[in-house]
Design a protein around this motif. Structure first.
Motif, PDB file in Angstrom:
ATOM      1  N   VAL A   1       0.842  -1.193   0.000  1.00 17.15           N
ATOM      2  CA  VAL A   1       0.000   0.000   0.000  1.00 17.15           C
ATOM      3  C   VAL A   1       0.880   1.246   0.000  1.00 17.15           C
ATOM      4  CG1 VAL A   1      -0.199  -0.039   2.542  1.00 17.15           C
ATOM      5  CG2 VAL A   1      -1.919   1.167   1.170  1.00 17.15           C
ATOM      6  N   THR A   2       0.515   2.244  -0.783  1.00 19.17           N
ATOM      7  CA  THR A   2       1.269   3.500  -0.835  1.00 19.17           C
ATOM      8  C   THR A   2       0.820   4.413   0.296  1.00 19.17           C
ATOM      9  OG1 THR A   2      -0.306   4.663  -2.250  1.00 19.17           O
ATOM     10  CG2 THR A   2       1.367   3.293  -3.354  1.00 19.17           C
ATOM     11  N   ALA A   3       1.561   5.488   0.481  1.00 18.37           N
ATOM     12  CA  ALA A   3       1.214   6.469   1.519  1.00 18.37           C
ATOM     13  C   ALA A   3      -0.158   7.076   1.274  1.00 18.37           C
ATOM     14  CB  ALA A   3       2.286   7.559   1.573  1.00 18.37           C
ATOM     15  N   GLU A   4      -0.567   7.131   0.024  1.00 22.65           N
ATOM     16  CA  GLU A   4      -1.882   7.688  -0.329  1.00 22.65           C
ATOM     17  C   GLU A   4      -3.008   6.661  -0.205  1.00 22.65           C
ATOM     18  OE1 GLU A   4       1.374   9.900  -1.589  1.00 22.65           O
ATOM     19  OE2 GLU A   4       0.849   7.906  -2.363  1.00 22.65           O
ATOM     20  N   GLY A   5      -2.657   5.426   0.176  1.00 20.09           N
ATOM     21  CA  GLY A   5      -3.665   4.393   0.354  1.00 20.09           C
ATOM     22  C   GLY A   5      -3.955   3.568  -0.881  1.00 20.09           C
ATOM     23  N   HIS A   6      -3.160   3.731  -1.947  1.00 16.36           N
ATOM     24  CA  HIS A   6      -3.365   2.943  -3.162  1.00 16.36           C
ATOM     25  C   HIS A   6      -2.738   1.568  -2.964  1.00 16.36           C
ATOM     26  CE1 HIS A   6      -4.144   2.044  -7.265  1.00 16.36           C
ATOM     27  NE2 HIS A   6      -2.876   1.978  -7.616  1.00 16.36           N
ATOM     28  N   LYS A   7      -3.497   0.519  -3.248  1.00 20.12           N
ATOM     29  CA  LYS A   7      -3.050  -0.847  -2.990  1.00 20.12           C
ATOM     30  C   LYS A   7      -2.681  -1.554  -4.285  1.00 20.12           C
ATOM     31  CE  LYS A   7      -6.061  -0.718   0.999  1.00 20.12           C
ATOM     32  NZ  LYS A   7      -7.395  -1.019   1.539  1.00 20.12           N
ATOM     33  N   LEU A   8      -1.656  -2.395  -4.185  1.00 19.64           N
ATOM     34  CA  LEU A   8      -1.114  -3.103  -5.344  1.00 19.64           C
ATOM     35  C   LEU A   8      -0.798  -4.542  -4.952  1.00 19.64           C
ATOM     36  CD1 LEU A   8       1.609  -0.415  -6.090  1.00 19.64           C
ATOM     37  CD2 LEU A   8      -0.500  -0.631  -7.399  1.00 19.64           C
ATOM     38  N   ILE A   9      -0.730  -5.398  -5.956  1.00 12.40           N
ATOM     39  CA  ILE A   9      -0.210  -6.758  -5.786  1.00 12.40           C
ATOM     40  C   ILE A   9       1.097  -6.833  -6.559  1.00 12.40           C
ATOM     41  CG2 ILE A   9      -0.631  -9.209  -6.086  1.00 12.40           C
ATOM     42  CD1 ILE A   9      -2.600  -7.908  -4.169  1.00 12.40           C
ATOM     43  N   VAL A  10       2.157  -7.257  -5.873  1.00  8.90           N
ATOM     44  CA  VAL A  10       3.472  -7.292  -6.507  1.00  8.90           C
ATOM     45  C   VAL A  10       4.098  -8.671  -6.310  1.00  8.90           C
ATOM     46  CG1 VAL A  10       3.792  -4.828  -6.066  1.00  8.90           C
ATOM     47  CG2 VAL A  10       4.765  -6.497  -4.477  1.00  8.90           C
ATOM     48  N   THR A  11       5.115  -8.935  -7.109  1.00  5.82           N
ATOM     49  CA  THR A  11       5.890 -10.163  -6.954  1.00  5.82           C
ATOM     50  C   THR A  11       7.339  -9.806  -6.653  1.00  5.82           C
ATOM     51  OG1 THR A  11       6.584 -12.232  -8.013  1.00  5.82           O
ATOM     52  CG2 THR A  11       6.272 -10.331  -9.448  1.00  5.82           C
TER      53      THR A  11
ATOM     54  N   SER B   1       8.538  -1.831 -12.168  1.00  4.89           N
ATOM     55  CA  SER B   1       7.135  -1.688 -12.588  1.00  4.89           C
ATOM     56  C   SER B   1       6.582  -2.967 -13.184  1.00  4.89           C
ATOM     57  CB  SER B   1       7.012  -0.544 -13.609  1.00  4.89           C
ATOM     58  OG  SER B   1       7.396   0.674 -13.032  1.00  4.89           O
ATOM     59  N   GLU B   2       7.424  -3.708 -13.898  1.00  2.00           N
ATOM     60  CA  GLU B   2       6.929  -4.933 -14.546  1.00  2.00           C
ATOM     61  C   GLU B   2       6.590  -6.029 -13.547  1.00  2.00           C
ATOM     62  OE1 GLU B   2      11.505  -4.916 -15.224  1.00  2.00           O
ATOM     63  OE2 GLU B   2       9.848  -3.469 -15.171  1.00  2.00           O
ATOM     64  N   ASP B   3       6.999  -5.870 -12.281  1.00  5.78           N
ATOM     65  CA  ASP B   3       6.679  -6.860 -11.259  1.00  5.78           C
ATOM     66  C   ASP B   3       5.442  -6.482 -10.444  1.00  5.78           C
ATOM     67  OD1 ASP B   3       8.682  -8.526 -12.040  1.00  5.78           O
ATOM     68  OD2 ASP B   3      10.104  -7.895 -10.505  1.00  5.78           O
ATOM     69  N   VAL B   4       4.737  -5.445 -10.886  1.00  2.12           N
ATOM     70  CA  VAL B   4       3.418  -5.155 -10.324  1.00  2.12           C
ATOM     71  C   VAL B   4       2.400  -6.014 -11.073  1.00  2.12           C
ATOM     72  CG1 VAL B   4       1.627  -3.416  -9.969  1.00  2.12           C
ATOM     73  CG2 VAL B   4       4.045  -2.804  -9.669  1.00  2.12           C
ATOM     74  N   LEU B   5       1.771  -6.933 -10.366  1.00  2.00           N
ATOM     75  CA  LEU B   5       0.817  -7.833 -11.015  1.00  2.00           C
ATOM     76  C   LEU B   5      -0.541  -7.180 -11.207  1.00  2.00           C
ATOM     77  CD1 LEU B   5       1.509 -11.318  -9.372  1.00  2.00           C
ATOM     78  CD2 LEU B   5       2.443 -10.365 -11.479  1.00  2.00           C
ATOM     79  N   SER B   6      -0.949  -6.339 -10.262  1.00  2.00           N
ATOM     80  CA  SER B   6      -2.261  -5.714 -10.379  1.00  2.00           C
ATOM     81  C   SER B   6      -2.336  -4.459  -9.522  1.00  2.00           C
ATOM     82  CB  SER B   6      -3.358  -6.688  -9.939  1.00  2.00           C
ATOM     83  OG  SER B   6      -4.626  -6.082 -10.026  1.00  2.00           O
ATOM     84  N   ASP B   7      -3.035  -3.453 -10.033  1.00  2.00           N
ATOM     85  CA  ASP B   7      -3.362  -2.280  -9.228  1.00  2.00           C
ATOM     86  C   ASP B   7      -4.862  -2.224  -8.954  1.00  2.00           C
ATOM     87  OD1 ASP B   7      -4.338  -1.574 -11.694  1.00  2.00           O
ATOM     88  OD2 ASP B   7      -3.139   0.250 -11.904  1.00  2.00           O
TER      89      ASP B   7
END
Length: 361
Positions: free
Chosen positions: A173-183, A219-225
């Motif tokens: 999760v970012t400081a702004e509350g945006h959540k991501l799935i990463v590998t 960036s390419e290892d972000v699976l989903s935003d």
């Protein structure tokens, strides 16, 4: 067409029956091999003298780690179920590994090299994402944007299959509350695993606490935003594979206990009848849901997972009760199943988590 397994009829194939009397969830050609491989290593894995991946890599050579990636999940559920009848640690490790494959499939990504055959391990560090979505926990790894990706910091309280050179999938999760799935690769600088040992069971599953310090994710290892959409697409297979190993443990415990059905002047017959009926009904339900996981209702899957865990605990307790002193020996298969079943209330999603979601509807 599939047949609902029956403890009483013991309908496993003749080749599998030579090794195990436990009924199949569904039959498949490699079943006897799966049972034999798991049984050969069960005692060593339980004693943390061997890794479950010794078995999983042999199954990977047979293509048994990537069954059911599209359409019906039942072929993979059947393998996980069978592993659990002999060794819960191996079934659990396959669940975590196969869930990681599901995460890549959910976003249309090619699998990292080695994941399909088990030469590289897959670790699902996704508990925080499911807890956060259910309102029973928070994501504890933060992500700070950079020019080419993110820098991660925080902790992962529990994950398994944390072997060197493995692939982990986790929420951030970012400081702004945006959540991501990463590998993240488990050997990445700053991805520091502290193994958890002296567990009641599953000591060999490479489980541990992970401190994440300045880990760079390109960036390419972000699976989903789109975390809600991602979770919606992976929840059914994630939970149904867990339900499958719960059913496998139940089947093994009930089968082991069969010869004691009339012990103590038959006072346990009603208990046997009740548990066997629950087993038949739950097996039928899991088979139905696994045949088309994309169409499975959320509440149906949550209830199947919770009920399967409850059955495994009840079956293991019944087995220990009727087997008696021999089952209380720590190295016995009965004691192992009892210890394995004790893990289920705390496995993510925990019993509290599942009950909370079911109550919310």
């Amino acid at each position: 067409m599939t047949a609902t397994p029956s403890i009483q009829s013991r309908t496993s194939s003749e080749t599998a029956e030579s090794h195990s009397k436990v009924p199949a969830l569904v039959e498949y050609p490699e079943r006897a091999t799966v049972l034999n491989l798991a049984a050969e290593q069960a005692a060593s894995v339980d004693a943390d003298e061997a890794s479950p991946f010794e078995t999983l890599r042999r199954l990977g050579e047979l293509g048994l780690l990537t069954k059911g990636r599209h359409g019906s999940l039942l072929p993979q559920a059947a393998v996980i179920y069978d592993l659990a009848t002999e060794c819960m640690s191996t079934a659990f490790s396959l669940w975590a590994h196969r869930s990681t494959i599901t995460f890549f499939d959910a976003v249309g990504r090619s699998l990292p090299d080695g994941l399909a055959d088990g030469s590289v391990s897959g670790s699902t560090a996704m508990a925080a994402a499911f807890k956060d979505a259910a309102g029973v926990g928070n994501i504890a790894v933060t992500a700070e944007p950079t020019e080419d990706g993110y820098v991660l910091n925080g902790v992962i309280p529990w994950a398994s299959n944390l072997y060197p050179h493995g692939v982990a999938v986790l929420p951030v999760v970012t400081a702004e509350g945006h959540k991501l799935i990463v590998t993240v690769r488990t050997e990445a600088a700053g991805f520091d695993v502290k193994p958890m040992k002296n567990l009641l069971a599953l000591d060999a599953t490479a489980s541990g606490f992970t401190k994440v310090t300045d880990v760079h994710v390109p960036s390419e290892d972000v699976l989903s935003d789109d975390v809600p959409g991602f979770l919606a697409s992976v929840s059914a297979p994630f939970l149904l594979m867990q339900a499958s190993f719960c059913l496998g443990l139940s089947a093994a415990a009930l089968t082991s206990a069969q010869e004691y059905r009339d012990s103590s002047n038959g006072v346990f017959r009603e208990d046997f009848d009740r548990r066997e009926q629950e087993f038949r009904e739950l097996s039928e339900e899991v088979i139905r849901l696994a045949e088309d996981p994309a169409a499975a209702g959320r509440l149906e899957v949550l209830k199947a997972r919770l009920n399967a865990a409850h059955l495994a605990q009840a079956a293991a307790h019944l087995e220990l009760t009727v087997v008696g002193g021999r089952g209380y020996v720590a190295t016995s298969a009965t004691a192992r199943r009892f210890r394995e079943a004790s893990f289920l209330p705390v496995q993510s999603p925990t019993e509290g988590h599942l009950r909370s979601e079911i109550r919310r509807g």
